[in-house]
Design an enzyme around this catalytic site. Structure first.
Site, PDB file in Angstrom:
ATOM      1  N   LYS A   1      -2.708 -11.382  -3.991  1.00 51.08           N
ATOM      2  CA  LYS A   1      -2.442 -11.930  -5.324  1.00 51.08           C
ATOM      3  C   LYS A   1      -3.377 -13.332  -5.641  1.00 51.08           C
ATOM      4  O   LYS A   1      -3.797 -13.757  -6.585  1.00 51.08           O
ATOM      5  CB  LYS A   1      -0.818 -12.247  -5.546  1.00 51.08           C
ATOM      6  CG  LYS A   1      -0.140 -10.935  -5.574  1.00 51.08           C
ATOM      7  CD  LYS A   1      -0.711 -10.175  -6.516  1.00 51.08           C
ATOM      8  CE  LYS A   1      -0.144  -8.625  -6.489  1.00 51.08           C
ATOM      9  NZ  LYS A   1      -0.569  -7.672  -7.656  1.00 51.08           N
TER      10      LYS A   1
ATOM     11  N   TYR B   1       0.294  -8.832   0.870  1.00 52.41           N
ATOM     12  CA  TYR B   1       0.498  -9.255  -0.743  1.00 52.41           C
ATOM     13  C   TYR B   1       0.053 -10.607  -1.064  1.00 52.41           C
ATOM     14  O   TYR B   1      -0.554 -10.847  -2.030  1.00 52.41           O
ATOM     15  CB  TYR B   1       1.898  -9.108  -0.963  1.00 52.41           C
ATOM     16  CG  TYR B   1       2.454  -9.150  -2.240  1.00 52.41           C
ATOM     17  CD1 TYR B   1       2.253  -7.928  -3.059  1.00 52.41           C
ATOM     18  CD2 TYR B   1       2.813 -10.377  -2.911  1.00 52.41           C
ATOM     19  CE1 TYR B   1       2.805  -8.107  -4.472  1.00 52.41           C
ATOM     20  CE2 TYR B   1       3.140 -10.351  -4.349  1.00 52.41           C
ATOM     21  CZ  TYR B   1       3.114  -9.300  -5.094  1.00 52.41           C
ATOM     22  OH  TYR B   1       3.512  -9.424  -6.390  1.00 52.41           O
TER      23      TYR B   1
ATOM     24  N   ASP C   1     -10.003   6.651 -11.461  1.00 53.51           N
ATOM     25  CA  ASP C   1      -9.635   5.833 -10.234  1.00 53.51           C
ATOM     26  C   ASP C   1     -10.662   4.643  -9.870  1.00 53.51           C
ATOM     27  O   ASP C   1     -11.721   5.101  -9.703  1.00 53.51           O
ATOM     28  CB  ASP C   1      -9.769   6.716  -8.979  1.00 53.51           C
ATOM     29  CG  ASP C   1      -9.397   6.290  -7.504  1.00 53.51           C
ATOM     30  OD1 ASP C   1      -9.270   5.104  -7.581  1.00 53.51           O
ATOM     31  OD2 ASP C   1      -8.966   7.064  -6.869  1.00 53.51           O
TER      32      ASP C   1
END
Length: 304
Positions: free
Chosen positions: A178, A174, A74
């Site tokens: 990005k 988002y 993880d």
């Protein structure tokens, strides 16, 4: 078989499926030893709740001609990443390539929803999954990578820097995630330069990932059938295409010319001459800007 990366050691963080799996397998085909990390194993799935596992990816790497090593990690847990890097040091004594491809936020991303309506908890977790994981992995892995000049970090994102700067990416969370990865490559390139190592930001185009194909009800073999429902899917590409882009970068003796830059799989295909599985060279981001975003009919002529 292209063995340009024989003797090289790579860590693909987020190799369970999609782009990460495609990159890992192509690195294997080039002869590399590839540590394939992620949270989905045969013993249990991650919150993505999909069937792909890191063990399958490692087996595909080995089957392609490399050595695939699956390690459940993880990447939000610094201690797990530290232990992983110490294992690579102990077993291999070097790290030549780090691919930061961790994402896993698809189930919690809300599209076309303003920041004040989007779930705040989910939005902040998107940033943790997309940005914190990359920083944590680089923090622990780069001390090993810089021991040998020529090491490379590939930050995998969605969208070129130019596109992400000029376009809203359907969600504030988002969008920030990005664009942040684009910038991470630039920052790490600056910090790695004195050690003779580099970093690039790499984006695939419209990816025919397992979930994308499943969503359209098609397979890699008949993917063009999906263009009936979504004509612009004609520009899509397989995960192997991005994998071949990474192999081309890692195998280039002059790879540092790209350090600090944002590049796409289609852009690199034009430079290095590799193709997608069907022998074409899709240039998705040029297509998106020149065809799709201008409302023109779907037509990939001249773009693949």
């Amino acid at each position: 078989m292209n063995r340009t990366l024989e003797g090289k050691v790579a860590l693909v963080a987020g190799a369970t499926r999609g782009t990460g799996r495609g990159i890992a397998v192509e690195l294997g085909a080039a002869g590399a030893t590839v540590y394939c990390t992620g949270r989905s194993t045969r013993q249990g799935r991650s919150e993505m709740n999909r069937p792909e596992t890191i063990e399958e990816t490692a087996e595909l790497v080995t089957g392609a001609g490399g050595q695939g090593i699956a390690v459940r990690v993880d990447h939000l847990e610094p201690e797990q990443v530290r232990v992983l890097v110490e294992r690579i040091r102990s077993e291999q004594g070097r790290l030549d390539l780090l691919v930061n491809d961790v994402w896993g936020a698809d189930p919690i991303t809300e599209w076309d929803v303003p920041v004040w309506t989007h779930s705040l908890d989910d939005g902040l977790r998107i940033l943790r999954l997309a940005v914190d994981t990359h920083l944590i992995t680089s923090h622990h892995a780069l001390p090993l990578l810089i021991e040998n000049p020529g090491g490379l970090v590939v930050e995998v994102t969605d969208g070129t820097l130019a596109y992400n700067l000029a376009n809203y990416r359907l969600s504030a969370f988002y969008d920030l995630a990005k664009l942040s990865v684009n910038r991470l490559a630039f920052s790490q390139a600056h910090e790695l330069r004195p050690h003779g190592c580099g970093a690039v930001s790499l984006t695939p185009g419209w990816l025919r990932s397992e979930s994308m194909l499943e969503g359209f009800g098609v397979t890699e073999e008949n993917w063009r059938d999906a263009t009936v429902a979504q004509p612009h899917f004609v520009i899509s590409e397989s995960p192997a295409y991005t994998g071949r882009a990474v192999v081309a970068l890692a195998g280039d003796d002059d790879r540092m010319r790209w350090s600090g830059q944002s590049v796409s799989s289609g852009q690199l295909a034009r430079v290095y001459g590799f193709t997608d599985l069907d022998g074409s060279r899709p240039d998705a981001w040029r297509y998106i800007e020149e065809v799709e975003s201008k409302g023109k009919p779907a037509d990939a002529t001249g773009y693949r």
